[in-house]
Write an enzyme that holds these catalytic residues in place. Structure first.
Site, PDB file in Angstrom:
ATOM      1  N   ASP A  56     -11.473 -24.831 -22.203  1.00 12.42           N
ATOM      2  CA  ASP A  56     -12.188 -24.412 -20.992  1.00 12.42           C
ATOM      3  C   ASP A  56     -11.434 -24.695 -19.692  1.00 12.42           C
ATOM      4  OD1 ASP A  56     -14.143 -23.403 -22.513  1.00 12.42           O
ATOM      5  OD2 ASP A  56     -15.775 -24.626 -21.733  1.00 12.42           O
TER       6      ASP A  56
ATOM      7  N   ASP B 227      -8.987  14.938  11.465  1.00 18.23           N
ATOM      8  CA  ASP B 227      -8.451  14.881  10.104  1.00 18.23           C
ATOM      9  C   ASP B 227      -9.489  14.365   9.109  1.00 18.23           C
ATOM     10  OD1 ASP B 227      -8.409  12.362  11.177  1.00 18.23           O
ATOM     11  OD2 ASP B 227      -6.559  11.758  10.182  1.00 18.23           O
TER      12      ASP B 227
ATOM     13  N   GLY C  26      -3.898  11.156  -1.547  1.00 18.47           N
ATOM     14  CA  GLY C  26      -4.054  12.407  -2.277  1.00 18.47           C
ATOM     15  C   GLY C  26      -3.657  13.580  -1.401  1.00 18.47           C
ATOM     16  N   LEU C  27      -4.074  13.527  -0.134  1.00 16.78           N
ATOM     17  CA  LEU C  27      -3.751  14.602   0.802  1.00 16.78           C
ATOM     18  C   LEU C  27      -2.236  14.744   0.917  1.00 16.78           C
ATOM     19  CD1 LEU C  27      -4.606  16.588   2.993  1.00 16.78           C
ATOM     20  CD2 LEU C  27      -4.661  14.704   4.602  1.00 16.78           C
TER      21      LEU C  27
END
Ligand code: SF4
Length: 525
Positions: free
Chosen positions: A36, A287, A422-423
Site C-alpha cells: 500500500d 474566429d 483541428g482548424l
C-alpha cells in the site's frame, strides 16, 4: 468480483491521505500491508510534491498475519510520534488491514500519547476516495473545533459592524485538480471584496488552525465533494452560513461574488463593475463563431461536471450532448444540469460505459478526467481535462486556476485549443496543393526549405466519379468533389448540402464544377 484496470477513485484511505498531505503538523499512521505504500507516488510523482506525504505505514507482510499485528501497529504509532512530533495523529486502516480488525483507534488510545489521536473509520469496501477525504476533514473539524463550540441552541452574536467580515475556505486538498491555483485566485478575489480569510482547510492548515474555524463569519465551500460535510457541521454547531455557488465560469463567479457580499453584508458593485475576463469577448469574436454549436461531452467529478456543462452551454455556445459523473454522492446535481440542458446524465464509475457513450454520441470535444483523455485520444476526438483523476501534466508549473475571472480565461484557452488545433490541420489540408504544405513536406514548413513534391500520377479521366456523400441523391463528379474539398471544413458540410439540394431541385444526376458554382451563386443571392 470485477477487476478494474482503471478506476476514477482510489479507496477512502487515499482520501484521508489527501487531507493529511494538504495539512501541516499532522501525521497519519496507517495499518496497511507492504504494497500500500504505492500511494506515496500519487503525491510525489503525479503531483510532484517535494516531500513524502506525512504517512507512516505498518507495512505488515503475509508472515506477520500469524503474529501480533496489533502490537506492530502500536509500535509503529509510538515510533512515528517520536520521530515527527506532530500536533495530532490520525489513525486508520487500509482495505486489507480492515479485514484483520485490529481497531487502530482503540490501540491509539491505549498508548497515551501527549497529543490528540483521531481515529478514522473509513469502510474501504463501501466507500471511495472523495468520501474518505470528506469524512476525514469532517472528523478533524469536529475533533479540533468541537471543544470551542457554543452550547447547543446558542444564537450566534451579530458581527461588530466596525470589524472586517471574515470567512474560512473549505475543501482544497492535495492531489486536487488545480486546488492550489483556485485558492490563490479566490483569496485574491475575497481580498478585493474586503473579506478577510481566516483559515483555509485542509490545505495549509494545522490542527490548531482547525480549532479556530468557528471564529469566522461564514464558510466558503470551494469543493463540495470534500468540504460540504464539514461546512454543514460548522453551520449547525457555530451558526456559520456557507456559500453554495462554485465560482467556475463568468456567470458563476459573478453569482459567487454577490453571494459572498450578501453573507458579508458588503456592497460588491465596484468589484463586479471592475473585474474582467476575456472569455465573453473571445466567445463572441469573429474566429470563435466557427466554434459555436460544437458538440461537447462532459464527464467529471460532480462539481466540475455541473460547472463545465453550464459554462459550455451558456458561455461558449457549445451544444452539450452528454454530461456525467463517477461520483454517485452528487449524482442528483448532475442529473439536474442534464435536464436543464435537455440531455441525458450518465452516472457510472465504469470507464468502459463512458467510452461506449462517447463512441455513440461522437462529440467534437470531450471535457473529462485523465480517463476520458485516453478514450478521446483513441477515438481521435479533441479533449481537455477538467477534473480529477489527473496525471502529472495536469499539475503545470504555471498558475492555471479554474475558478474566478482568471480561471475563466484558462477555461477558454484549454477548451478551445483542441478545436483550434483541428482548424489548423484543416487549413493545412485546404492548402495541400501548395508546394509548402503537400503531404510529404513534413509536420512544419518553418525554417526549412520546401521539400520537392513527388510526381503525382494524373487521375484517370475515365475512372468513375467518387461520390462525396453516401446518400441516394445526385453524385459528385471527381472534379467537383476535388473542388469541394478546397472549401474550409467548417462550411464544407453546408456547401455540400446546399449544392445537392440545388442539383436535386433541377433534376441533375451528377454534380459538376459548374453545378457547384451555380449553387454558390444561387445561395449568395
Ligand atoms: S496516464 Fe495512463 S498510463 Fe499513466 S498512470 Fe494514468 S492511466 Fe496509467
Amino acid at each position: 468480483m470485477k477487476l478494474a484496470v482503471w478506476t476514477y477513485e482510489g479507496p477512502p484511505h487515499v482520501g484521508a491521505m489527501r487531507v493529511a498531505t494538504a495539512m501541516r503538523d499532522i501525521h497519519y499512521v496507517l495499518h496497511a500491508p507492504q504494497g500500500d505504500t504505492y500511494a506515496d507516488l500519487l503525491f510525489t510523482m503525479i503531483e510532484r510534491l517535494p516531500t513524502r506525504p506525512p504517512v507512516t505505514y505498518t507495512t505488515f507482510q503475509a508472515r506477520d498475519l500469524g503474529t501480533d499485528t496489533a502490537e506492530l501497529f502500536k509500535r509503529t504509532l509510538g515510533e512515528a510520534y517520536e520521530r515527527f512530533k506532530p500536533q495530532a495523529v490520525m489513525v486508520g486502516a487500509s482495505c486489507t488491514a480492515e479485514l484483520i480488525q485490529d481497531d487502530p483507534g482503540g490501540l491509539g488510545r491505549t498508548l497515551g500519547l501527549p497529543v490528540p489521536v483521531v481515529p478514522l473509520e473509513l469502510p474501504s469496501y463501501q466507500r471511495k476516495e472523495n468520501w474518505g477525504a470528506s469524512e476525514t476533514l469532517y472528523q478533524l473539524v469536529r475533533a479540533f473545533a468541537g471543544p470551542n463550540a457554543p452550547e447547543a441552541g446558542t444564537e450566534r452574536a451579530p458581527r461588530d459592524p466596525a470589524a472586517r467580515a471574515s470567512c474560512n475556505i473549505l475543501g482544497p486538498t492535495a492531489l486536487g485538480f488545480r486546488h492550489r491555483d483556485d485558492v490563490d485566485e479566490i483569496v485574491g478575489l475575497l481580498g478585493r471584496l474586503g473579506v478577510e480569510v481566516r483559515v483555509i482547510a485542509p490545505q495549509g492548515a494545522t490542527p490548531a488552525d482547525l480549532a479556530r474555524l468557528g471564529e469566522a463569519d461564514f464558510n466558503v465551500v470551494l469543493y463540495p465533494e470534500t468540504g460540504e460535510a464539514a461546512a454543514r457541521w460548522l453551520e449547525k454547531t457555530f451558526g456559520q452560513p456557507r456559500t453554495r455557488t462554485v465560482p467556475i465560469g463568468i456567470g458563476a463567479t459573478r453569482a459567487f461574488i454577490q453571494e459572498v457580499a450578501d453573507l458579508a453584508g458588503i456592497d460588491a458593485s465596484a468589484v463586479l463593475d471592475r473585474e474582467q475576463s476575456r472569455l465573453p469577448w473571445y466567445s463572441r469574436s469573429i474566429d470563435s463563431t466557427y466554434l459555436t454549436g460544437k458538440r461537447v461531452f462532459i464527464f467529471a467529478d460532480a462539481t466540475h461536471a455541473v460547472a463545465a456543462a453550464r459554462v459550455a452551454a451558456h458561455e461558449f455556445g457549445f451544444e452539450v450532448v452528454g454530461v456525467g459523473t463517477y461520483d454517485r454522492t452528487f449524482a442528483r446535481d448532475v442529473r439536474a444540469v442534464a435536464e436543464e440542458l435537455g440531455t441525458e446524465a450518465l452516472i457510472t464509475d465504469d470507464y468502459l460505459e463512458v467510452e461506449d457513450r462517447i463512441t455513440e454520441l461522437r462529440p467534437e470535444l470531450v471535457l473529462g478526467t485523465q480517463m476520458e483523455r485516453h478514450i478521446a485520444k483513441r477515438l481521435g476526438i479533441g479533449c481537455a481535462v477538467i477534473s480529477a483523476p489527473v496525471h502529472v501534466q495536469d499539475f503545470p508549473a504555471r498558475r492555471s486556476p479554474q475558478m474566478g475571472f482568471e480561471g475563466a480565461n484558462v477555461l477558454w484557452d484549454t477548451w478551445v485549443h483542441p478545436l483550434m488545433m483541428g482548424l489548423e490541420e484543416h487549413l493545412l489540408g485546404m492548402f495541400r496543393g501548395d508546394f509548402e504544405f503537400h503531404d510529404d513536406a513534413g509536420a512544419s514548413h518553418h525554417g526549412a526549405a520546401p521539400t520537392p513534391r513527388a510526381e503525382e500520377p494524373d487521375p484517370d479521366p475515365t475512372s468513375p466519379a467518387e461520390p462525396a456523400n453516401d446518400t441516394d441523391g445526385p453524385h459528385w463528379s471527381q472534379d467537383a468533389d476535388r473542388e469541394l474539398r478546397k472549401v474550409p471544413f467548417f462550411v464544407r458540410g453546408k456547401a455540400r448540402r446546399n449544392t445537392e439540394t440545388f442539383a436535386r431541385d433541377r433534376g441533375l444526376d451528377t454534380i459538376t464544377i459548374e453545378t457547384l458554382y451555380d449553387a454558390k451563386a444561387h445561395y449568395a443571392r
